[in-house]
Design a protein around this motif. Structure first.
Motif, PDB file in Angstrom:
ATOM      1  N   LYS A  42     -16.102  -5.535  67.209  1.00 42.92           N
ATOM      2  CA  LYS A  42     -16.462  -6.523  68.081  1.00 42.92           C
ATOM      3  C   LYS A  42     -15.340  -7.167  68.709  1.00 42.92           C
ATOM      4  O   LYS A  42     -15.071  -8.353  69.117  1.00 42.92           O
ATOM      5  CB  LYS A  42     -17.123  -7.614  67.366  1.00 42.92           C
ATOM      6  N   ARG A  43     -14.053  -6.288  68.749  1.00 45.84           N
ATOM      7  CA  ARG A  43     -12.796  -6.685  69.162  1.00 45.84           C
ATOM      8  C   ARG A  43     -12.793  -7.021  70.507  1.00 45.84           C
ATOM      9  O   ARG A  43     -13.650  -6.599  71.206  1.00 45.84           O
ATOM     10  CB  ARG A  43     -11.596  -5.948  68.846  1.00 45.84           C
ATOM     11  N   SER A  44     -11.934  -7.942  70.882  1.00 40.91           N
ATOM     12  CA  SER A  44     -11.596  -8.013  72.459  1.00 40.91           C
ATOM     13  C   SER A  44     -10.220  -8.517  72.322  1.00 40.91           C
ATOM     14  O   SER A  44      -9.358  -8.592  71.415  1.00 40.91           O
ATOM     15  CB  SER A  44     -12.152  -9.326  73.028  1.00 40.91           C
ATOM     16  N   THR A 100     -11.985 -11.077  63.278  1.00 44.47           N
ATOM     17  CA  THR A 100     -12.987 -10.267  63.982  1.00 44.47           C
ATOM     18  C   THR A 100     -12.743  -8.790  63.880  1.00 44.47           C
ATOM     19  O   THR A 100     -11.868  -8.270  63.370  1.00 44.47           O
ATOM     20  CB  THR A 100     -12.025 -10.567  65.737  1.00 44.47           C
TER      21      THR A 100
END
Length: 455
Positions: free
Chosen positions: A308-310, A304
């Motif tokens: 666009k990390r979570s 990732t």
């Protein structure tokens, strides 16, 4: 008959025309990667064919499908028969090029608009390998009516994507390509002013490895601690590929330390742009680490992105590996050792899957031969300094294929690039003096093989 001085004068008189022809070739953006317009390869092949046809060769454009049935890209075949009993020389180069990369990596607006600045010509393909085409063409033009040896020309159109149809092409056109000597201009000189014969090439093993730890992503706060994310596990796995000194740690891979030349560390740092304070990896001589020992690089990594990390524990991660193998190593055997190593070092019981990619054989030329002695003499005469023998850390798998398909032909590998050429990178360039030297050396070789050089 023609003297060395007369031939040198002919090379000088042809040189400006050759530069203009090279500029015309560079202006054609003949990128063979499938994501680019493939019709540019047709235009490039047509331009190459016209140039050799004008030099007096019978020329045609053709292709062969790869072994999986994929259509091949256009190649140029040229032929000029010699006198009866004269040797036949196969001249190889390629007209396809790498993608240009980011515009900001270039000191010019258009990478395909050649620019001459000082002693160098800049542009994508100027060195790799349209300069090879220009050198072959220039040698034939300069020798003119004194060319009595037979000549076969093979200008490939897919070298930069691994030459997928190379072996089928050799088999389909075996009689047309058969020669006593093959001269491959797709390598590099030791440095500007010092010509080199490439006597070893490392082979290539490509592989992809996937690490999987869960069947779906998890909340990093709720489940972090007992479970490590796949990118972390991948990093732990990849770290096992090298020992503390940076040597490849895959057990059983061949490697040896017998390179004849020394590469001063300060020169290497300058040539590569290595940052101050960064240490060199591995042990043994620097040239052996570059030419005759294995090397592993991580050339791709799927995880990732930061953007666009979570806050999730990632279940999977993939990496692409490029393993360069020592001359004499079998690529299938090397892949097996790499796969075994990755499976044996699966971190914390994670699921590891390895997928084989391209396998490219290594190359080692004979230690000495009549053709090598001729080449060393011609290069030393053209440059005015002794030629050296080098290895190349990169891989040109088709050279081993060429040697295997034509076992009676000796394969000589040399080139026009130098450490500042930056092939495949931004600001690719060609030193004009190296191009003239390559033209002259090849003309000298062809003249002696033709029996028309006044001694």
């Amino acid at each position: 008959m023609i003297t060395i001085d007369e031939l040198r004068a002919r090379v000088d008189s042809e040189f400006e025309g050759i530069l203009e022809d090279l500029k015309a070739l560079v202006r054609i953006p003949s990128v063979s990667a499938v994501s680019f317009d493939q019709t540019t390869l047709d235009a490039s092949a047509a331009e190459v064919a016209d140039l050799f046809r004008a030099a007096g060769l019978e020329v045609r454009i053709t292709s062969s499908p790869a072994e999986d049935g994929t259509p091949g890209r256009p190649a140029v075949l040229g032929r000029r028969d010699g006198e009866e009993g004269a040797p036949v020389v196969l001249l190889y180069a390629h007209h396809d090029v790498q993608p240009p990369g980011a515009v900001e990596d270039w000191d010019q607006e258009d990478p395909f608009e050649p620019e001459v600045r000082g002693e160098r010509m800049y542009g994508r393909g100027a060195a790799d390998d349209k300069a090879g085409i220009a050198a072959h063409l220039g040698a034939i033009r300069a020798l003119g009516e004194h060319l009595r040896a037979g000549v076969r020309v093979f200008i490939e159109g897919e070298e930069e994507v691994g030459s997928p149809s190379f072996v089928p092409f050799l088999r389909d056109h075996h009689d047309e390509l058969a020669a006593d000597l093959a001269l491959v201009l797709d390598s590099s000189n030791w440095k500007v002013g010092t010509p080199a014969l490439t006597t070893t090439l490392r082979g290539l093993v490509e592989a992809q490895v996937e690490v999987r730890v869960t069947d779906h992503a998890l909340h990093s706060g709720m489940f972090g601690g007992p479970i490590l994310d796949a990118p972390t596990l991948m990093c732990r796995l990849l770290a096992t590929l090298h020992d503390e000194a940076g040597n490849v740690a895959v057990s059983g891979l061949a490697g040896y330390d017998d390179a004849a030349l020394e590469y001063p560390e300060e020169d290497f740092r300058a040539d590569t742009g290595l940052l101050p304070g960064a240490h060199l990896a591995g042990s043994g001589s620097l040239t052996a680490r570059l030419w005759t020992k294995p090397a592993i690089s991580i050339v791709g990594f799927d995880a990732t992105s930061v953007a666009k990390r979570s806050n999730t524990i990632q279940p999977t991660c993939r990496a692409a590996l490029s393993l360069r193998i020592a001359p004499g190593e079998d690529p299938a055997r090397a892949y097996g050792l790499l796969e075994e190593h990755l499976q044996a070092n699966a971190p914390l019981g994670a699921q590891v899957t390895v997928t084989r990619g391209e396998l490219g054989p290594a190359f080692r030329s004979p230690s000495d031969s009549e053709a090598m002695r001729l080449a060393r003499w011609a290069m030393s005469t053209a440059w005015g300094t002794d030629a050296v023998e080098t290895g190349i850390g990169g891989s040109i798998p088709f050279i081993a294929d060429l040697a295997r398909e034509f076992p009676d032909a000796e394969v000589l590998v040399t080139g026009i690039e130098d450490p500042d050429s930056r092939a495949h990178s931004g600001n690719e360039s060609l030193h004009l003096g190296e191009l003239k030297g390559a033209m002259f050396a090849e003309a000298l070789m062809l003249a002696r093989l033709s029996g028309t050089l006044a001694e």
